[in-house]
Design an enzyme around this catalytic site. Structure first.
Site, PDB file in Angstrom:
ATOM      1  N   SER A 170      22.425  76.856  21.233  1.00 15.70           N
ATOM      2  CA  SER A 170      22.974  78.041  20.562  1.00 15.70           C
ATOM      3  C   SER A 170      23.053  79.263  21.464  1.00 15.70           C
ATOM      4  CB  SER A 170      22.144  78.380  19.322  1.00 15.70           C
ATOM      5  OG  SER A 170      20.852  78.829  19.695  1.00 15.70           O
ATOM      6  N   LYS A 194      17.288  83.901  19.971  1.00 11.97           N
ATOM      7  CA  LYS A 194      18.619  84.497  19.832  1.00 11.97           C
ATOM      8  C   LYS A 194      18.626  85.876  20.481  1.00 11.97           C
ATOM      9  CE  LYS A 194      19.791  81.227  16.753  1.00 11.97           C
ATOM     10  NZ  LYS A 194      20.758  80.146  17.040  1.00 11.97           N
TER      11      LYS A 194
END
Length: 266
Positions: free
Chosen positions: A45, A108
């Site tokens: 991701s 993230k």
């Protein structure tokens, strides 16, 4: 024949050795709990900033401490909130517990601060109705042979980084709903996160939602090791481990070792 003095000295030496060993273990645990912790990244991701099987060095003290940031004790409700709290910066790469699944850890990039208005329009991030600077700088071909468009983005605080979007195939844009979103109003005490791999990230645009400050574990700093394959799979025996050692060594990504995650020179 061993005398009582000899036995006494032997026992004393053994106790000293065990005491030294226990001291070293305690120091190592304290370092991991309070100062730094290594993390392995299992998904793509954050590709290509962070790849699968990158090993990340992260600092625990960067944001202070919460129950979730204390390794080995995060399952015990010791206290609420954060102590010695330090506010995160926009653009930080953060390791945290997602509020919808406390059994895992995500990594993230922090985009939205409390009170921010966030929206993506045609893949461009708008923060409080102002679009960030975004420039296409080339392409990236993954190890699987997948082509991505590479963009350099600059946040309002001046921090720059690269984001990646799957290149159109025969003119078809992949997952366009990720590039055109609803408006998100970030609540107080919570933060909005995006993955650098914009089309393949479960982040605040979709299932993740907003992340409470309390859930922050550490700030990612650099890659200390990286490999294309995992050597120690749980379902293989000793013989397979030995057989897999050579390809594992050959798969080490030497060019990623000790890479600063905030370096945009590449």
């Amino acid at each position: 024949m061993q005398t009582d003095n000899t036995k006494s000295n032997t026992n004393k030496t053994a106790k000293q050795e065990w005491g030294s060993f226990a001291f070293v273990i305690c120091i190592a645990l304290l370092i991991r709990i309070l100062i730094m912790e290594p993390f392995t990244v299992p998904t793509g991701s954050m590709k290509a900033t962070i790849l699968e099987n990158d090993y990340i060095f992260s600092t625990k003290y960067s944001y202070g401490y919460s129950n979730y940031s204390l390794s080995f004790f995060d399952f015990i409700p010791l206290f609420k909130g954060r102590i010695f709290a330090r506010e995160p910066d926009r653009g930080d790469i953060v390791v945290f517990r997602p509020p919808n699944d406390m059994s895992v850890r995500y990594i993230k990039r922090l985009i939205g601060l409390p009170g921010d208005k966030i929206q993506l329009i045609d893949d461009v991030i708008y923060i409080n109705d102002k679009k960030i600077e975004r420039t296409e700088v080339g392409t990236y071909i993954s190890e699987e042979g997948i082509k991505y468009l590479k963009f350099k983005e600059t946040l309002p605080n001046g921090r720059t980084y690269f984001s990646y979007k799957l290149a159109p195939i025969y003119g078809v844009i992949y997952n366009d709903r990720y590039g055109n979103t609803d408006v998100f109003y970030v609540p107080e005490g919570k933060y909005f996160f995006l993955g650098d791999n914009r089309d393949q990230s479960n982040d605040s645009r979709v299932n993740l939602g907003f992340v409470p400050f309390e859930n922050f574990i550490a700030k990612a700093q650099f890659i200390w090791f990286s490999t294309k394959i995992t050597w120690w799979d749980n379902d293989i025996g000793v013989i397979n481990l030995v057989l897999k050692l050579k390809p594992w060594v050959e798969s080490v990504r030497l060019n990623r070792i000790f890479r600063n995650l905030y370096n945009t020179d590449a």
